[in-house]
Design a protein around this motif. Structure first.
Motif, PDB file in Angstrom:
ATOM      1  N   SER A 148       8.213  18.369  -5.096  1.00  0.00           N
ATOM      2  CA  SER A 148       7.186  18.008  -4.117  1.00  0.00           C
ATOM      3  C   SER A 148       6.794  16.559  -4.268  1.00  0.00           C
ATOM      4  N   ASP A 149       6.510  15.923  -3.147  1.00  0.00           N
ATOM      5  CA  ASP A 149       5.954  14.582  -3.134  1.00  0.00           C
ATOM      6  C   ASP A 149       4.437  14.678  -2.933  1.00  0.00           C
ATOM      7  N   GLY A 150       3.986  15.241  -1.814  1.00  0.00           N
ATOM      8  CA  GLY A 150       2.563  15.316  -1.515  1.00  0.00           C
ATOM      9  C   GLY A 150       1.973  16.692  -1.738  1.00  0.00           C
ATOM     10  N   LEU A 151       0.679  16.712  -2.065  1.00  0.00           N
ATOM     11  CA  LEU A 151      -0.129  17.930  -2.145  1.00  0.00           C
ATOM     12  C   LEU A 151      -1.355  17.760  -1.256  1.00  0.00           C
ATOM     13  N   GLU A 152      -1.911  18.866  -0.791  1.00  0.00           N
ATOM     14  CA  GLU A 152      -3.144  18.820   0.005  1.00  0.00           C
ATOM     15  C   GLU A 152      -3.836  20.173  -0.054  1.00  0.00           C
ATOM     16  N   THR A 153      -5.111  20.222   0.333  1.00  0.00           N
ATOM     17  CA  THR A 153      -5.912  21.443   0.318  1.00  0.00           C
ATOM     18  C   THR A 153      -6.650  21.576   1.632  1.00  0.00           C
TER      19      THR A 153
ATOM     20  N   THR B 167       3.791  12.571   2.672  1.00  0.00           N
ATOM     21  CA  THR B 167       2.341  12.694   2.526  1.00  0.00           C
ATOM     22  C   THR B 167       1.769  13.547   3.642  1.00  0.00           C
ATOM     23  N   MET B 168       0.732  14.342   3.302  1.00  0.00           N
ATOM     24  CA  MET B 168       0.065  15.197   4.277  1.00  0.00           C
ATOM     25  C   MET B 168      -1.385  14.789   4.458  1.00  0.00           C
ATOM     26  N   SER B 169      -1.917  15.105   5.634  1.00  0.00           N
ATOM     27  CA  SER B 169      -3.341  14.931   5.912  1.00  0.00           C
ATOM     28  C   SER B 169      -3.788  16.060   6.820  1.00  0.00           C
ATOM     29  N   ILE B 170      -4.883  16.706   6.445  1.00  0.00           N
ATOM     30  CA  ILE B 170      -5.430  17.793   7.263  1.00  0.00           C
ATOM     31  C   ILE B 170      -6.593  17.240   8.077  1.00  0.00           C
ATOM     32  N   ALA B 171      -6.547  17.478   9.376  1.00  0.00           N
ATOM     33  CA  ALA B 171      -7.515  16.890  10.292  1.00  0.00           C
ATOM     34  C   ALA B 171      -8.467  17.936  10.855  1.00  0.00           C
ATOM     35  N   ASN B 172      -9.538  17.444  11.461  1.00  0.00           N
ATOM     36  CA  ASN B 172     -10.531  18.333  12.059  1.00  0.00           C
ATOM     37  C   ASN B 172     -10.003  19.091  13.267  1.00  0.00           C
ATOM     38  N   ASP B 173      -8.834  18.694  13.782  1.00  0.00           N
ATOM     39  CA  ASP B 173      -8.270  19.407  14.927  1.00  0.00           C
ATOM     40  C   ASP B 173      -7.504  20.665  14.517  1.00  0.00           C
ATOM     41  N   GLY B 174      -7.592  21.033  13.222  1.00  0.00           N
ATOM     42  CA  GLY B 174      -6.926  22.239  12.749  1.00  0.00           C
ATOM     43  C   GLY B 174      -5.436  22.081  12.551  1.00  0.00           C
ATOM     44  N   ARG B 175      -4.992  20.818  12.419  1.00  0.00           N
ATOM     45  CA  ARG B 175      -3.566  20.553  12.220  1.00  0.00           C
ATOM     46  C   ARG B 175      -3.329  19.827  10.903  1.00  0.00           C
TER      47      ARG B 175
ATOM     48  N   PRO C  86     -10.150  19.978   6.812  1.00  0.00           N
ATOM     49  CA  PRO C  86     -10.050  19.296   5.524  1.00  0.00           C
ATOM     50  C   PRO C  86     -11.158  19.724   4.568  1.00  0.00           C
ATOM     51  N   VAL C  87     -10.921  19.534   3.291  1.00  0.00           N
ATOM     52  CA  VAL C  87     -11.952  19.761   2.272  1.00  0.00           C
ATOM     53  C   VAL C  87     -12.871  18.552   2.247  1.00  0.00           C
TER      54      VAL C  87
ATOM     55  N   VAL D 166       0.836  -1.203   0.000  1.00  0.00           N
ATOM     56  CA  VAL D 166       0.000   0.000   0.000  1.00  0.00           C
ATOM     57  C   VAL D 166       0.869   1.251   0.000  1.00  0.00           C
ATOM     58  N   GLN D 167       0.502   2.177  -0.877  1.00  0.00           N
ATOM     59  CA  GLN D 167       1.229   3.435  -1.018  1.00  0.00           C
ATOM     60  C   GLN D 167       0.518   4.600  -0.339  1.00  0.00           C
ATOM     61  N   SER D 168      -0.816   4.501  -0.209  1.00  0.00           N
ATOM     62  CA  SER D 168      -1.568   5.653   0.288  1.00  0.00           C
ATOM     63  C   SER D 168      -2.825   5.200   1.020  1.00  0.00           C
ATOM     64  N   VAL D 169      -3.176   5.922   2.086  1.00  0.00           N
ATOM     65  CA  VAL D 169      -4.441   5.743   2.799  1.00  0.00           C
ATOM     66  C   VAL D 169      -5.093   7.112   2.922  1.00  0.00           C
ATOM     67  N   VAL D 170      -6.384   7.199   2.608  1.00  0.00           N
ATOM     68  CA  VAL D 170      -7.070   8.495   2.620  1.00  0.00           C
ATOM     69  C   VAL D 170      -8.472   8.331   3.194  1.00  0.00           C
ATOM     70  N   VAL D 171      -8.779   9.135   4.204  1.00  0.00           N
ATOM     71  CA  VAL D 171     -10.138   9.191   4.737  1.00  0.00           C
ATOM     72  C   VAL D 171     -10.963  10.113   3.858  1.00  0.00           C
ATOM     73  N   ASP D 172     -12.115   9.632   3.385  1.00  0.00           N
ATOM     74  CA  ASP D 172     -12.923  10.424   2.452  1.00  0.00           C
ATOM     75  C   ASP D 172     -13.870  11.368   3.195  1.00  0.00           C
ATOM     76  N   PRO D 173     -14.602  12.212   2.464  1.00  0.00           N
ATOM     77  CA  PRO D 173     -15.500  13.174   3.129  1.00  0.00           C
ATOM     78  C   PRO D 173     -16.598  12.539   3.964  1.00  0.00           C
ATOM     79  N   ALA D 174     -16.889  11.238   3.763  1.00  0.00           N
ATOM     80  CA  ALA D 174     -17.898  10.540   4.568  1.00  0.00           C
ATOM     81  C   ALA D 174     -17.263   9.790   5.731  1.00  0.00           C
ATOM     82  N   ASP D 175     -15.997  10.058   6.026  1.00  0.00           N
ATOM     83  CA  ASP D 175     -15.266   9.445   7.134  1.00  0.00           C
ATOM     84  C   ASP D 175     -15.108   7.937   6.963  1.00  0.00           C
ATOM     85  N   ARG D 176     -14.800   7.518   5.740  1.00  0.00           N
ATOM     86  CA  ARG D 176     -14.464   6.130   5.439  1.00  0.00           C
ATOM     87  C   ARG D 176     -13.014   6.081   4.978  1.00  0.00           C
TER      88      ARG D 176
END
Length: 368
Positions: A275-280, A319-327, A363-364, A82-92
């Protein structure tokens, strides 16, 4: 953030979340409730589990140990590499499986997108790719989601192969149907050494075999991020300082021709480093790791760039991930110190790290 007045010194608040003493991590994602998931591709390290959840400081195989024990590279019922794990907008949680340990040619059934419902921690959907979408050379790298499109949403994936065609892969999450876009488009390709000479830790970043001449790094489109309104998809080759965007409407509509899709590509310019990762984030700011500068940058809605954090511990921010904790969470894995880039010598020094820094944005969430 408080910036030091000493030129070149670290600035920004970088907090260590977890230190990894086993295999090197690449991807990270944080659920809406604060659960943290990390993955480890099989690039030569011993990998007991290619996906884990961090629980009380422990790396727990996820969704369980059985799913982390494939019978072969084409196992549709287990995670291969596995190269990537991503939580989607429905929290899956979606797990992007390359099906390519040690960058071996893929076989149908190995490359896949696996959905785990976090309310039950059970696998709820497995999407595999036909041989004309996940090519033998394909390396599935990263994925983003817009759940407003179609019946169940659309996923966008980068193919960062260093040995074959590059491009984007679009997936209808309802039907599981997938198709390639921008196949071999120049914007998805690594730049030649005549245009891009990356430098990491003061040394040219090249493939340096133990015997033989150095070769340029040839990994194509890697980082990926959706604009906050979902209108454009941003992406960048790993071996380039440039980045690009394309109209999401064009990508998602199979009636639009490849030439018409390509006509919507915009060269977003030189971003100052590879750059390796991008995020919004939900404030409309785009984040870029900068592996040449041990930093995370962002482009604000007015087009201006700024450095979010710069720290010598950010050795190859991946890789980056933006969380609901504002981090913003980011992995640092010393990728450039692997033996293939260091004349056959593994110069990595454990531990690898997961850091976070406060950005005061969320997160978006592109959902109905």
């Amino acid at each position: 953030m408080t910036r030091t007045e000493v030129a070149g010194a670290a600035f920004g608040d970088l907090e260590l979340v977890h230190a990894f003493t086993g295999p090197m991590p690449t991807g990270v994602s944080v659920s809406h409730t604060g659960r943290i998931f990390v993955n480890f591709p099989k690039w030569g390290d011993e990998v007991p589990a290619t996906v884990v959840e961090l629980r009380d400081g422990a790396e727990v195989p996820f969704p369980d140990q059985a799913w982390n024990e494939p019978s072969g590279d084409d196992d549709t019922g287990a995670l291969v590499s596995v190269q990537s794990v991503v939580v989607d907008p429905a929290d899956r949680l979606w797990i992007l499986d390359t099906g390519s340990p040690m960058f071996r040619p893929t076989r149908p059934g190995g490359p896949k997108l696996v959905r785990v419902d976090l309310d039950t921690d059970a696998v709820a959907q497995v999407i595999t790719f036909p041989a004309d979408v996940a090519l033998p050379s394909t390396y599935l790298n990263d994925v983003r989601f817009d759940l407003r499109r179609g019946e169940a949403g659309i996923a966008y994936i980068t193919d960062s192969s260093d040995s074959g065609p590059n491009g984007l892969i679009v997936v209808d999450l309802s039907s599981g149907v997938s198709w390639r876009r921008l196949h071999e488009h120049p914007s998805t390709k690594a730049e030649p050494l005549s245009a891009f000479r990356p430098v990491v830790e003061g040394r040219p970043f090249l493939e340096r075999p133990a015997d033989g001449d150095p070769k340029p790094v040839t990994m194509g489109c890697d980082g990926i991020a959706l604009a906050a309104d979902g209108a454009r998809l941003y992406y960048c080759p790993l071996a380039s300082r440039r980045w690009y965007s394309v109209a999401a409407d064009a990508l998602a509509d199979r009636a639009v021709s490849d030439d018409e899709v390509a006509a919507t590509v915009v060269d977003e310019g030189d971003k100052g480093g590879g750059s390796d990762g991008l995020e919004t984030d939900d404030a409309g700011r785009l984040y870029l790791t900068s592996y040449e500068h041990d930093a995370v940058l962002r482009r604000n809605p007015d087009g201006q760039f700024e450095t979010v954090v710069h720290d010598p511990r950010l050795l190859w921010p991946d890789t980056m991930s933006i969380a609901n904790d504002g981090r913003l969470y980011v992995t640092a894995n010393q990728l450039h110190r692997q033996a293939k880039y260091q004349r056959g010598q593994d110069l990595r020094r454990k531990p690898y790290a997961l850091f976070r820094t406060r950005i005061d944005a969320g997160p978006v969430l592109l959902r109905p």
